[in-house]
Design a protein around this motif. Structure first.
Motif, PDB file in Angstrom:
ATOM      1  N   ASP A 314       0.838  -1.206   0.000  1.00 22.10           N
ATOM      2  CA  ASP A 314       0.000   0.000   0.000  1.00 22.10           C
ATOM      3  C   ASP A 314       0.877   1.263   0.000  1.00 22.10           C
ATOM      4  O   ASP A 314       0.572   2.266  -0.681  1.00 22.10           O
ATOM      5  N   ILE A 317       2.259   1.729  -3.396  1.00 21.52           N
ATOM      6  CA  ILE A 317       1.209   2.200  -4.319  1.00 21.52           C
ATOM      7  C   ILE A 317       0.985   3.696  -4.125  1.00 21.52           C
ATOM      8  O   ILE A 317       0.863   4.463  -5.098  1.00 21.52           O
ATOM      9  N   VAL A 318       0.916   4.101  -2.842  1.00 15.77           N
ATOM     10  CA  VAL A 318       0.718   5.537  -2.567  1.00 15.77           C
ATOM     11  C   VAL A 318       1.881   6.361  -3.113  1.00 15.77           C
ATOM     12  O   VAL A 318       1.702   7.437  -3.709  1.00 15.77           O
ATOM     13  N   ILE A 320       3.945   5.544  -5.613  1.00 10.36           N
ATOM     14  CA  ILE A 320       3.876   5.534  -7.081  1.00 10.36           C
ATOM     15  C   ILE A 320       2.791   6.474  -7.570  1.00 10.36           C
ATOM     16  O   ILE A 320       2.964   7.215  -8.558  1.00 10.36           O
ATOM     17  N   GLN A 321       1.625   6.421  -6.867  1.00 12.33           N
ATOM     18  CA  GLN A 321       0.519   7.302  -7.265  1.00 12.33           C
ATOM     19  C   GLN A 321       0.921   8.778  -7.128  1.00 12.33           C
ATOM     20  O   GLN A 321       0.593   9.627  -7.988  1.00 12.33           O
ATOM     21  N   ALA A 322       1.655   9.079  -6.052  1.00 19.34           N
ATOM     22  CA  ALA A 322       2.117  10.471  -5.854  1.00 19.34           C
ATOM     23  C   ALA A 322       3.084  10.877  -6.948  1.00 19.34           C
ATOM     24  O   ALA A 322       3.022  12.005  -7.476  1.00 19.34           O
ATOM     25  N   GLU A 323       4.009   9.954  -7.275  1.00 17.63           N
ATOM     26  CA  GLU A 323       4.961  10.250  -8.340  1.00 17.63           C
ATOM     27  C   GLU A 323       4.240  10.437  -9.680  1.00 17.63           C
ATOM     28  O   GLU A 323       4.597  11.303 -10.489  1.00 17.63           O
ATOM     29  N   LEU A 324       3.213   9.606  -9.926  1.00 17.30           N
ATOM     30  CA  LEU A 324       2.432   9.720 -11.157  1.00 17.30           C
ATOM     31  C   LEU A 324       1.687  11.041 -11.237  1.00 17.30           C
ATOM     32  O   LEU A 324       1.646  11.721 -12.283  1.00 17.30           O
ATOM     33  N   ASP A 325       1.115  11.437 -10.106  1.00 22.17           N
ATOM     34  CA  ASP A 325       0.389  12.722 -10.067  1.00 22.17           C
ATOM     35  C   ASP A 325       1.378  13.879 -10.311  1.00 22.17           C
ATOM     36  O   ASP A 325       1.041  14.853 -11.038  1.00 22.17           O
ATOM     37  N   LYS A 328       2.223  13.979 -13.978  1.00 24.65           N
ATOM     38  CA  LYS A 328       1.118  14.529 -14.756  1.00 24.65           C
ATOM     39  C   LYS A 328       1.095  16.058 -14.628  1.00 24.65           C
ATOM     40  O   LYS A 328       0.837  16.793 -15.602  1.00 24.65           O
TER      41      LYS A 328
END
Length: 333
Positions: A314, A317-318, A320-325, A328
């Motif tokens: 988890d 994932i958080v 990676i999601q932060a890096e993805l945001d 973007k």
């Protein structure tokens, strides 16, 4: 129709009615008293010494000796109608748990006639150990008149009931263990068979008279003609037989106390063994519990490890999601 056949039919009918639920379950037997056994081709004989040993060493599941609560109701004195006019006793006992149940044993004295002197005969004057008396117990089983008659007819052929001695007072009746000790004491008073002094007549009289003396006079019914102690018209009695009764009775209670020490020792040993068994079962159960607890702890450790791995996933994932945001957002500029 033979007595034995009638006894067998009666036994079959009784068992059938029990299976239908019309009669109570059979009373529990003891090794030395059979309350539900019916006479068949299988008999159990033993010496009075062996009988005393069996009764004194018995313990039930609770560590008790049930023979101390089986009481003597009646002594029937029989005499064979033919040949040497042998005499024997049938003793009736109560059940320790079922008041209506009764067991019977046959008691008598004989001699091994296969052992003879050089003359080829057993002489009245002989006191050799070769003439060792055989004081024996036969377990008859259920004390119904039909079953007793079947057993006695098979063994003695022709016989007559001479007397019955009852012990009506419940508080003073001798127990089966009392009787076993007494029978052995009588045997020890005259271990050798003697045609004039210590034969079956003496044995039957001494047993009955000793029990009368020790446990109250009882109620005796004599059936005429009273031929006890007679060979034909001739009385055959040991002159000192009443002295023998006095000697036996004087030493009885000490002998009984010695037997009760054996009974108590067996009870304590039984309780000790049962306690050891309980401890062993408890230890085995505790080991099983400890093993289950260990397995549960291992499973809990595995679950905790899985939870840690999930938490790490988890977190990743958080991240990676932060890096993805972030990526973007930077791309949009």
């Amino acid at each position: 129709m033979s007595v034995k056949f009638n006894a067998s039919v009666s036994h079959l009918v009784t068992n059938y009615l029990r299976r239908l639920g019309m009669l109570e379950p059979p009373p529990e037997d003891l090794p030395g008293l059979w309350f539900d056994h019916w006479h068949s081709s299988t008999w159990l004989f033993m010496s009075v010494k062996r009988y005393k040993k069996i009764l004194s060493e018995y313990v039930d599941a609770d560590g008790k000796n049930s023979y101390t609560n089986c009481f003597l109701l009646r002594i029937d004195h029989y005499k064979c109608s033919k040949t040497v006019e042998h005499e024997f006793l049938v003793l009736h006992f109560t059940h320790w748990d079922k008041p209506a149940a009764r067991a019977a044993i046959c008691v008598d004295r004989s001699v091994n006639i296969t052992v003879r002197h050089s003359s080829g005969m057993i002489t009245p004057s002989s006191t050799s150990s070769e003439n060792r008396a055989e004081d024996m117990i036969e377990l008859i089983g259920c004390a119904s008149s039909l079953n007793i008659k079947s057993c006695l007819t098979t063994k003695f052929k022709s016989f007559k009931l001479n007397s019955s001695l009852s012990f009506p007072n419940e508080s003073t009746r001798p127990s089966a263990l009392h009787v076993a000790v007494l029978l052995f004491q009588v045997n020890q008073q005259a271990v050798n068979y003697h045609l004039l002094d210590a034969q079956c007549y003496w044995f039957g009289h001494t047993v009955s008279k000793s029990l009368q003396t020790l446990f109250g006079q009882g109620e005796e019914e004599v059936f005429e003609p009273d031929t006890r102690g007679h060979l034909g018209p001739i009385p055959v009695f040991k002159p000192s037989q009443d002295d023998d009764v006095k000697i036996i009775c004087s030493g009885f209670w000490q002998a009984y106390e010695e037997v009760m020490k054996v009974v108590e020792a067996r009870r304590l040993r039984h309780l000790e063994e049962r306690e050891k068994l309980v401890d062993q079962v408890r230890a085995d159960k505790q080991r099983e519990i400890d093993e289950r607890d260990r397995q549960i702890d291992e499973q809990q450790c595995e679950i905790d490890e899985c939870n840690r791995e999930l938490d790490e996933c988890d977190r990743q994932i958080v991240k990676i999601q932060a890096e993805l945001d972030l990526f973007k957002a930077q791309s949009a500029i």
